[in-house]
Design a protein around this motif. Structure first.
Motif, mmCIF file in Angstrom:
data_model
loop_
_atom_site.group_PDB
_atom_site.id
_atom_site.type_symbol
_atom_site.label_atom_id
_atom_site.label_comp_id
_atom_site.label_asym_id
_atom_site.label_seq_id
_atom_site.Cartn_x
_atom_site.Cartn_y
_atom_site.Cartn_z
ATOM 1 N N CYS A 1 0.878 -1.179 0.000
ATOM 2 C CA CYS A 1 0.000 0.000 0.000
ATOM 3 C C CYS A 1 0.906 1.217 0.000
ATOM 4 C CB CYS A 1 -0.902 -0.009 1.215
ATOM 5 S SG CYS A 1 -1.853 1.514 1.454
ATOM 6 N N ALA A 2 0.899 1.934 -1.121
ATOM 7 C CA ALA A 2 1.725 3.117 -1.272
ATOM 8 C C ALA A 2 0.899 4.369 -0.994
ATOM 9 C CB ALA A 2 2.300 3.168 -2.683
ATOM 10 N N ALA A 3 1.451 5.236 -0.164
ATOM 11 C CA ALA A 3 0.747 6.455 0.221
ATOM 12 C C ALA A 3 1.399 7.668 -0.408
ATOM 13 C CB ALA A 3 0.739 6.594 1.743
ATOM 14 N N SER A 4 0.580 8.667 -0.677
ATOM 15 C CA SER A 4 1.087 9.941 -1.168
ATOM 16 C C SER A 4 0.200 11.058 -0.656
ATOM 17 C CB SER A 4 1.128 9.963 -2.697
ATOM 18 O OG SER A 4 -0.175 9.806 -3.237
ATOM 19 N N GLY A 5 0.761 12.246 -0.608
ATOM 20 C CA GLY A 5 -0.021 13.422 -0.277
ATOM 21 C C GLY A 5 -0.198 13.696 1.191
ATOM 22 N N GLY A 6 0.515 13.034 2.054
ATOM 23 C CA GLY A 6 0.371 13.286 3.475
ATOM 24 C C GLY A 6 1.661 13.001 4.202
ATOM 25 N N THR A 7 1.565 12.878 5.508
ATOM 26 C CA THR A 7 2.739 12.594 6.338
ATOM 27 C C THR A 7 2.648 11.148 6.800
ATOM 28 O OG1 THR A 7 2.564 14.888 7.102
ATOM 29 C CG2 THR A 7 4.163 13.467 8.206
ATOM 30 N N PHE A 8 3.003 10.244 5.902
ATOM 31 C CA PHE A 8 2.817 8.814 6.127
ATOM 32 C C PHE A 8 3.447 8.353 7.429
ATOM 33 C CE2 PHE A 8 2.104 4.485 4.925
ATOM 34 C CZ PHE A 8 3.226 3.785 5.344
ATOM 35 N N SER A 9 4.607 8.868 7.733
ATOM 36 C CA SER A 9 5.359 8.376 8.891
ATOM 37 C C SER A 9 4.677 8.679 10.219
ATOM 38 C CB SER A 9 6.768 8.956 8.887
ATOM 39 O OG SER A 9 6.724 10.364 8.980
ATOM 40 N N THR A 10 3.619 9.479 10.204
ATOM 41 C CA THR A 10 2.907 9.788 11.448
ATOM 42 C C THR A 10 1.592 9.018 11.573
ATOM 43 O OG1 THR A 10 1.633 11.635 10.534
ATOM 44 C CG2 THR A 10 3.843 12.129 11.390
ATOM 45 N N TYR A 11 1.229 8.257 10.534
ATOM 46 C CA TYR A 11 -0.077 7.619 10.516
ATOM 47 C C TYR A 11 -0.041 6.198 11.047
ATOM 48 C CZ TYR A 11 -1.086 11.307 7.080
ATOM 49 O OH TYR A 11 -1.229 12.504 6.425
ATOM 50 N N THR A 12 -1.103 5.831 11.747
ATOM 51 C CA THR A 12 -1.384 4.422 11.959
ATOM 52 C C THR A 12 -1.989 3.879 10.671
ATOM 53 O OG1 THR A 12 -1.693 4.474 14.354
ATOM 54 C CG2 THR A 12 -2.936 2.816 13.153
ATOM 55 N N MET A 13 -1.494 2.742 10.225
ATOM 56 C CA MET A 13 -1.981 2.149 8.985
ATOM 57 C C MET A 13 -2.686 0.829 9.304
ATOM 58 S SD MET A 13 -1.229 4.281 6.665
ATOM 59 C CE MET A 13 -1.676 3.288 5.237
ATOM 60 N N GLY A 14 -3.849 0.669 8.748
ATOM 61 C CA GLY A 14 -4.625 -0.540 8.967
ATOM 62 C C GLY A 14 -4.869 -1.293 7.676
ATOM 63 N N TRP A 15 -5.099 -2.575 7.838
ATOM 64 C CA TRP A 15 -5.532 -3.416 6.726
ATOM 65 C C TRP A 15 -6.899 -4.007 7.083
ATOM 66 C CZ3 TRP A 15 -3.427 -3.952 1.988
ATOM 67 C CH2 TRP A 15 -2.100 -3.563 1.810
ATOM 68 N N PHE A 16 -7.780 -3.995 6.125
ATOM 69 C CA PHE A 16 -9.113 -4.558 6.266
ATOM 70 C C PHE A 16 -9.378 -5.457 5.058
ATOM 71 C CE2 PHE A 16 -11.195 -2.094 9.690
ATOM 72 C CZ PHE A 16 -10.204 -1.162 9.922
ATOM 73 N N ARG A 17 -10.408 -6.260 5.161
ATOM 74 C CA ARG A 17 -10.804 -7.075 4.016
ATOM 75 C C ARG A 17 -12.314 -7.223 3.972
ATOM 76 N NH1 ARG A 17 -8.437 -12.993 5.919
ATOM 77 N NH2 ARG A 17 -9.965 -13.395 7.586
ATOM 78 N N GLN A 18 -12.807 -7.474 2.775
ATOM 79 C CA GLN A 18 -14.243 -7.655 2.585
ATOM 80 C C GLN A 18 -14.486 -8.798 1.623
ATOM 81 O OE1 GLN A 18 -16.351 -4.109 1.404
ATOM 82 N NE2 GLN A 18 -18.292 -4.946 2.126
ATOM 83 N N ALA A 19 -15.089 -9.847 2.157
ATOM 84 C CA ALA A 19 -15.451 -11.002 1.345
ATOM 85 C C ALA A 19 -16.830 -10.772 0.721
ATOM 86 C CB ALA A 19 -15.461 -12.260 2.205
ATOM 87 N N PRO A 20 -17.134 -11.453 -0.352
ATOM 88 C CA PRO A 20 -18.440 -11.273 -0.997
ATOM 89 C C PRO A 20 -19.588 -11.519 -0.031
ATOM 90 C CG PRO A 20 -16.994 -12.526 -2.416
ATOM 91 C CD PRO A 20 -16.276 -12.384 -1.111
ATOM 92 N N GLY A 21 -20.507 -10.579 0.035
ATOM 93 C CA GLY A 21 -21.674 -10.723 0.884
ATOM 94 C C GLY A 21 -21.432 -10.479 2.358
ATOM 95 N N LYS A 22 -20.231 -10.060 2.695
ATOM 96 C CA LYS A 22 -19.901 -9.835 4.103
ATOM 97 C C LYS A 22 -19.474 -8.395 4.342
ATOM 98 C CE LYS A 22 -18.599 -14.596 5.200
ATOM 99 N NZ LYS A 22 -17.561 -15.458 5.843
#
Length: 124
Positions: free
Chosen positions: A22-43
């Motif tokens: 996940c590549a970020a641009s336009g902000g101060t990435f080094s200060t952010y908490t980064m999360g990963w989420f997922r979405q399965a079909p119908g869920k």
């Protein structure tokens, strides 16, 4: 405005591995908490894991603990999700998200910016 772009998804057999980026641009990435989420079909979209700004602390959902690892390279403004021992139930669209302020990290509305998602399909 922060932009997030995921990559690395694809089709893999059960037991295999993938690494998402996940590549970020336009902000101060080094200060952010980064999360990963997922979405399965119908869920609903669900929390997978997060890394605090430094990468020194990570947290995972029970369903992926011990199989998935989040890392980040603040010099490259990129966060990674290494997925090992993949199972068919891991099939979903995976999203990264950035939290710029606050303390929560498990809920969708804890995050301010989202990527467009990348498809991961695990065949049995």
């Amino acid at each position: 405005q922060v932009q997030l772009v995921e990559s690395g998804g694809g089709l893999v057999q059960a037991g295999g591995s993938l690494r998402l980026s996940c590549a970020a641009s336009g902000g101060t990435f080094s200060t952010y908490t980064m999360g990963w989420f997922r979405q399965a079909p119908g869920k609903e979209r669900e929390f997978v894991g997060r890394s605090i700004w430094s990468g020194s602390s990570t947290y995972y959902a029970d369903s992926v603990k011990g199989r998935f690892t989040i890392s980040r390279d603040n010099a490259k403004n990129t966060v990674y999700l290494q997925m090992n021992s993949l199972k068919p139930e891991d099939t979903a669209v995976y999203y990264c998200a950035a939290r710029t302020t606050g303390r929560g990290f498990r809920k969708l509305n804890d995050y301010d910016y989202w990527g467009q998602g990348t498809q991961v399909t695990v065949s049995s």
